[in-house]
Design a protein around this motif. Structure first.
Motif, mmCIF file in Angstrom:
data_model
loop_
_atom_site.group_PDB
_atom_site.id
_atom_site.type_symbol
_atom_site.label_atom_id
_atom_site.label_comp_id
_atom_site.label_asym_id
_atom_site.label_seq_id
_atom_site.Cartn_x
_atom_site.Cartn_y
_atom_site.Cartn_z
ATOM 1 N N ILE A 256 25.821 -28.586 76.470
ATOM 2 C CA ILE A 256 24.800 -28.525 75.422
ATOM 3 C C ILE A 256 24.508 -27.071 75.054
ATOM 4 O O ILE A 256 24.422 -26.717 73.875
ATOM 5 C CB ILE A 256 23.511 -29.222 75.906
ATOM 6 C CG1 ILE A 256 23.766 -30.716 76.127
ATOM 7 C CG2 ILE A 256 22.361 -29.019 74.908
ATOM 8 C CD1 ILE A 256 22.679 -31.411 76.930
ATOM 9 N N TRP A 257 24.368 -26.230 76.064
ATOM 10 C CA TRP A 257 24.095 -24.795 75.853
ATOM 11 C C TRP A 257 25.193 -24.158 75.007
ATOM 12 O O TRP A 257 24.902 -23.478 74.009
ATOM 13 C CB TRP A 257 23.994 -24.121 77.211
ATOM 14 C CG TRP A 257 23.782 -22.629 77.173
ATOM 15 C CD1 TRP A 257 24.743 -21.668 77.005
ATOM 16 C CD2 TRP A 257 22.545 -21.929 77.319
ATOM 17 N NE1 TRP A 257 24.187 -20.419 77.044
ATOM 18 C CE2 TRP A 257 22.844 -20.540 77.227
ATOM 19 C CE3 TRP A 257 21.228 -22.323 77.532
ATOM 20 C CZ2 TRP A 257 21.843 -19.564 77.336
ATOM 21 C CZ3 TRP A 257 20.246 -21.346 77.631
ATOM 22 C CH2 TRP A 257 20.554 -19.989 77.534
ATOM 23 N N ASP A 258 26.435 -24.375 75.398
ATOM 24 C CA ASP A 258 27.548 -23.752 74.671
ATOM 25 C C ASP A 258 27.616 -24.234 73.225
ATOM 26 O O ASP A 258 27.827 -23.450 72.304
ATOM 27 C CB ASP A 258 28.875 -24.057 75.376
ATOM 28 C CG ASP A 258 29.050 -23.273 76.665
ATOM 29 O OD1 ASP A 258 28.335 -22.281 76.865
ATOM 30 O OD2 ASP A 258 29.916 -23.658 77.475
ATOM 31 N N TYR A 259 27.430 -25.532 73.032
ATOM 32 C CA TYR A 259 27.554 -26.082 71.681
ATOM 33 C C TYR A 259 26.440 -25.560 70.774
ATOM 34 O O TYR A 259 26.702 -25.047 69.669
ATOM 35 C CB TYR A 259 27.525 -27.609 71.718
ATOM 36 C CG TYR A 259 27.636 -28.233 70.340
ATOM 37 C CD1 TYR A 259 28.882 -28.408 69.732
ATOM 38 C CD2 TYR A 259 26.498 -28.610 69.632
ATOM 39 C CE1 TYR A 259 28.985 -28.955 68.454
ATOM 40 C CE2 TYR A 259 26.594 -29.158 68.357
ATOM 41 C CZ TYR A 259 27.841 -29.327 67.776
ATOM 42 O OH TYR A 259 27.933 -29.856 66.513
ATOM 43 N N LEU A 260 25.200 -25.675 71.209
ATOM 44 C CA LEU A 260 24.080 -25.311 70.335
ATOM 45 C C LEU A 260 23.964 -23.807 70.123
ATOM 46 O O LEU A 260 23.637 -23.366 69.016
ATOM 47 C CB LEU A 260 22.773 -25.884 70.884
ATOM 48 C CG LEU A 260 22.665 -27.416 70.818
ATOM 49 C CD1 LEU A 260 21.354 -27.891 71.423
ATOM 50 C CD2 LEU A 260 22.802 -27.924 69.379
ATOM 51 N N THR A 261 24.235 -23.002 71.146
ATOM 52 C CA THR A 261 24.199 -21.550 70.924
ATOM 53 C C THR A 261 25.310 -21.125 69.970
ATOM 54 O O THR A 261 25.132 -20.191 69.181
ATOM 55 C CB THR A 261 24.303 -20.766 72.244
ATOM 56 O OG1 THR A 261 25.475 -21.174 72.968
ATOM 57 C CG2 THR A 261 23.066 -20.974 73.101
ATOM 58 N N SER A 262 26.449 -21.829 70.018
ATOM 59 C CA SER A 262 27.533 -21.511 69.082
ATOM 60 C C SER A 262 27.184 -21.922 67.660
ATOM 61 O O SER A 262 27.791 -21.453 66.706
ATOM 62 C CB SER A 262 28.832 -22.194 69.508
ATOM 63 O OG SER A 262 28.794 -23.585 69.252
ATOM 64 N N ARG A 263 26.174 -22.792 67.518
ATOM 65 C CA ARG A 263 25.750 -23.273 66.198
ATOM 66 C C ARG A 263 24.511 -22.538 65.694
ATOM 67 O O ARG A 263 23.913 -22.931 64.692
ATOM 68 C CB ARG A 263 25.455 -24.768 66.276
ATOM 69 C CG ARG A 263 26.588 -25.601 66.838
ATOM 70 C CD ARG A 263 27.723 -25.778 65.881
ATOM 71 N NE ARG A 263 27.352 -26.644 64.776
ATOM 72 C CZ ARG A 263 28.165 -26.970 63.778
ATOM 73 N NH1 ARG A 263 29.387 -26.444 63.729
ATOM 74 N NH2 ARG A 263 27.779 -27.785 62.827
#
Length: 381
Positions: free
Chosen positions: A10-17
């Motif tokens: 979740i962290w990786d996906y949302l920070t990348s967005r």
């Protein structure tokens, strides 16, 4: 997939967005209390109760999210599908109702994780009792754990195909890769490894990030099949079912490490095969040890070892229990990011001069246990 791996996904996906680290940490702190950061979580664990809550943030009724996911061609149990729902809510000003801040502004905020966790519970979750400081403690934990990470799982970019790691035990001769005592076709060669259903499952996971290049039900004993392209490998999951309904991904879909891609249902095992050739061409060597198929156990273990990533350094903190109702009132604990250690007076006094000191109540201490933090010393509720 374990809680930390799901949180990191979740962290990786949302920070990348474009979400800030503080806003994602606040989200995780709330998810921890809502669902234990389990995507396929039903309220009160009553599976199929569409009038109750469901998912990472417990959308209520469950149909609010599940119907949306199905209408958008998404697998509703999937972590990233639920992140996409959150993105949709941000874009369409849904669910988050704060007169002083839009949902989009929340995702860009650099206020502290604790402050944002409090905002999220008040204006998104909106429970009867919004005074839940444990969510802020949890948000700080996730922020400290991931703030210096740059992508990947934080541990390894590969994992086992089930939440239970490989045990190292062969439960039935013939399940192992390579030459066995069981006759197959032209010899005794077994082109993969069979994960026994009495030990593993039911959820089947992607061993690493990649792309789905085949799904289907095949003859010749292959049953339900999923093939992932994870360069330089092609990974073949087979024999776990006889139905497409047990396959949760589709061709062309990108998957992430640990993502739930299917379920072991009705079969005695999952056969996992790994090749560096085209998987269809490699099938012609299913019973011949000509190098077409690799030992899946060796490949996964090698890739897990090769892809170790540095974890961000975590600030060491001294927590003092200041709660007259707690049996641990006055005790001091050292937190190193992985465990809490109860200190004696001398050690606490010495470390207190150089480390950050934080007062904490019983409920907040208990939240560490709920997250799964190890404790060393007399811990009482």
């Amino acid at each position: 997939m374990g809680q930390q791996e799901t949180a990191k996904q979740i962290w990786d996906y949302l920070t990348s967005r474009g979400w800030t680290k503080q806003s994602v940490a606040a989200l995780l702190g709330n998810m921890q209390s809502e669902s234990s950061i389990i995507a396929d979580r039903w309220e009160s664990d009553i599976v199929g109760n569409m009038s109750g809550g469901y998912g990472l943030v417990q959308w209520t009724p469950a149909t609010k999210y599940i119907d949306w996911a199905k209408s958008n061609g998404l697998v509703y149990q999937d972590v990233i599908s639920q992140c996409k729902r959150l993105e949709w809510e941000v874009a369409n000003s849904q669910q988050f109702y704060n007169p002083n801040m839009t949902f989009a502004a929340f995702t860009r905020s650099t206020q502290s994780p604790e402050e944002l966790a409090n905002i999220f519970i008040k204006y998104y979750e909106r429970p009867l009792n919004p005074n839940q400081p444990a969510r802020g403690i949890q948000a700080r934990y996730w922020y400290d754990l991931f703030q210096n990470s740059t992508g990947g799982s934080g541990v390894s970019s590969w994992t086992w195909p089930f939440t239970k790691p490989y045990t190292g035990v062969i439960y039935l001769d013939g399940q192992q890769f390579g030459n066995t005592s069981v006759k197959r076709g032209r010899g005794y060669f077994h082109d993969g490894f069979d994960f026994d259903s009495s030990v593993y499952g039911p959820d089947i996971l992607a061993v690493s990030g990649g792309e789905v290049i085949y799904t289907g039900v095949m003859g010749d004993g292959l049953g339900s099949v999923i093939v992932l392209s994870i360069p330089p490998y092609q990974v073949m999951y087979q024999e776990f079912s006889q139905s497409m309904s047990d396959i949760f991904v589709s061709v062309g879909q990108k998957v992430t490490k640990g993502q739930r891609i299917g379920q072991l249902n009705g079969g005695t095992h999952l056969h996992l095969g790994i090749t560096q050739k085209n998987w269809r061409a490699a099938l012609s060597s299913w019973d011949v040890d000509d190098g077409s198929w690799l030992n899946p156990i060796d490949v996964i273990q090698k890739e897990m070892n090769n892809s170790q990533e540095e974890k961000g350094e975590i600030e060491m903190i001294l927590y003092k229990v200041t709660d007259s109702k707690s049996k641990m009132n006055g005790s001091i604990w050292l937190f190193n990011g992985e465990q809490l250690t109860r200190l004696d007076g001398t050690s606490a006094a010495k470390l207190g001069q150089s480390l950050k000191n934080v007062d904490i109540n019983q409920a907040e201490m208990s939240s560490f246990k709920n997250i799964g933090i190890r404790t060393v010393g007399d811990f009482q509720y």
